[in-house]
Enzyme design. Structure first.
Site, mmCIF file in Angstrom:
data_model
loop_
_atom_site.group_PDB
_atom_site.id
_atom_site.type_symbol
_atom_site.label_atom_id
_atom_site.label_comp_id
_atom_site.label_asym_id
_atom_site.label_seq_id
_atom_site.Cartn_x
_atom_site.Cartn_y
_atom_site.Cartn_z
ATOM 1 N NE ARG A 1 -3.876 0.539 1.857
ATOM 2 C CZ ARG A 1 -5.091 0.510 2.389
ATOM 3 N NH1 ARG A 1 -5.341 1.176 3.501
ATOM 4 N NH2 ARG A 1 -6.060 -0.164 1.818
ATOM 5 C CG HIS B 1 -8.308 -0.141 -3.060
ATOM 6 N ND1 HIS B 1 -7.517 -1.216 -2.718
ATOM 7 C CD2 HIS B 1 -8.974 0.218 -1.923
ATOM 8 C CE1 HIS B 1 -7.689 -1.493 -1.436
ATOM 9 N NE2 HIS B 1 -8.561 -0.642 -0.929
ATOM 10 C CD GLN C 1 -12.908 -2.133 -1.206
ATOM 11 O OE1 GLN C 1 -12.133 -2.098 -0.266
ATOM 12 N NE2 GLN C 1 -14.126 -2.636 -1.096
ATOM 13 C CG ASP D 1 -13.524 6.042 -1.091
ATOM 14 O OD1 ASP D 1 -13.466 5.879 0.144
ATOM 15 O OD2 ASP D 1 -12.506 6.033 -1.819
ATOM 16 C CB CYS E 1 -14.053 0.893 -0.237
ATOM 17 S SG CYS E 1 -13.696 2.642 -0.060
ATOM 18 N NE ARG F 1 -9.980 -5.735 -0.091
ATOM 19 C CZ ARG F 1 -9.275 -4.695 0.366
ATOM 20 N NH1 ARG F 1 -9.899 -3.641 0.847
ATOM 21 N NH2 ARG F 1 -7.954 -4.689 0.303
#
Ligand code: CP
Ligand code: NVA
Length: 313
Positions: A110, A137, A140, A232, A272, A300
């Site tokens: 990340r 991402h 996700q 988001d 998310c 996930r």
């Protein structure tokens, strides 16, 4: 028992996931199918990655991504070591990458910039999975597609409306939806639209799968007849200094009951996470029966197990 374990066909083997397009459309579908299978048969995969070790690198905070990667590798019989902090601060990134390649089988990273993900892959020579960068991402979006498939029993022909910032999550959704035949409408304030070249890629994929891509500044238009309304945070990690200004700019882009009323009557609400209640979404929508954010979070784990099997088994 080992013989009945999933063995990726050559076309389903992956070499990494630096960004969404490291998975072909077929590999994307294979990952979703495998994720469902692994979810139902957890014990059968308990030793699938025995003796395999992952490095997890986090330049930014995480709850879901860190927990689900650590759990995924451990539940598959492997192990991992997690490092937090800026990559390349103490020694050059290319040296970090070559060290990690001597000890572990793959890297999950990340990062602030996509360039860091790409450079880790280039210098390590081992598979790198993007666990969120400024641009993408992908893990996700995979979990989100699995969640939609579980909700509606199919993907092709659905419509997802994304309302808010044209950010990393929006980009990966555009690339996943367009390749799976899910129409995607993105509503952002003027100046916060998704990256134009990613939109152009999504439009090309959509032309082949029959999906529609729409980029608009009108949230009501975007959510018309949508099966899913997604949002988001307005200020992503690293944009904290802009948070107050963004509250003003995004004020009309909140997902609340009145916006949800423009979607289909059976529409789900997606996020998310982490969510900022009272900003991009109301507490009422988050706590409603329409909210599937915690299914997304659970998924996930399943999709990342599928990715690890396609990568390392
Ligand atoms: N959705 C997501 O990636 O959450 P974390 O930032 O907690 O990992
Ligand atoms: N767009 C958000 C997603 C967090 C999971 C961020 O980058 O902070």
């Amino acid at each position: 028992m080992a013989a009945s374990l999933y063995q990726p066909a050559s076309h389903a083997r992956i070499v990494g996931l630096r960004h969404d397009l490291d998975l072909s459309g077929e590999q994307l579908k294979a990952a979703l199918e495998l994720a469902q299978h692994v979810k139902q048969s957890r014990q059968r995969y308990a030793s699938a990655l025995k003796g395999r070790y992952l490095t997890l690198l986090f330049e930014k905070p995480s709850l879901r991504t860190r927990m689900t990667f650590e759990l995924a590798i451990k539940q598959l019989g492997g192990d991992c070591i997690t490092q937090t902090g800026m990559i390349g601060d103490r020694e050059p990134l290319k040296d970090v990458a070559r060290n990690l390649a001597r000890w572990t089988d793959a890297i999950v990273a990340r990062t602030f910039t996509q360039e860091t993900v790409d450079e880790l892959a280039r210098w390590s020579g081992i598979p790198v999975i993007n666990a969120l960068s400024d641009l993408y991402h992908p893990c996700q979006a995979l979990a989100d597609m699995l969640t939609l498939k579980q909700q509606f029993g199919k993907l092709k022909g659905l419509k997802l409306a994304y309302v808010g910032d044209g950010n990393n999550v929006a980009h990966s959704l555009l690339l996943a939806c367009s390749r799976l035949g899910v129409s995607c409408s993105v509503a952002t304030p003027n100046g916060f639209e998704p990256n134009a070249s990613i939109v152009a890629q999504a439009e090309q994929f959509a032309a082949a799968t029959g999906a529609q891509i729409e980029i608009t500044n009108d949230p009501v238009e975007a959510v018309q007849s949508a099966h899913a309304v997604y949002t988001d945070v307005w200020a992503s990690m690293g944009q904290e200094a802009e948070a107050e200004e963004r509250k003003r700019v995004f004020a009309n882009y909140q997902v609340n009951d009145s916006l949800m009323a423009h979607a289909r009557h059976d529409a789900v609400f997606m996020h998310c996470l982490p969510a900022k209640r009272g900003l991009e979404v109301t507490d009422h929508v988050m706590e409603s029966a329409q909210c599937v954010a915690f299914d997304q979070a659970e998924n996930r784990l399943h999709v990342q197990k599928a990715l690890l099997l396609m990568l390392l088994q």
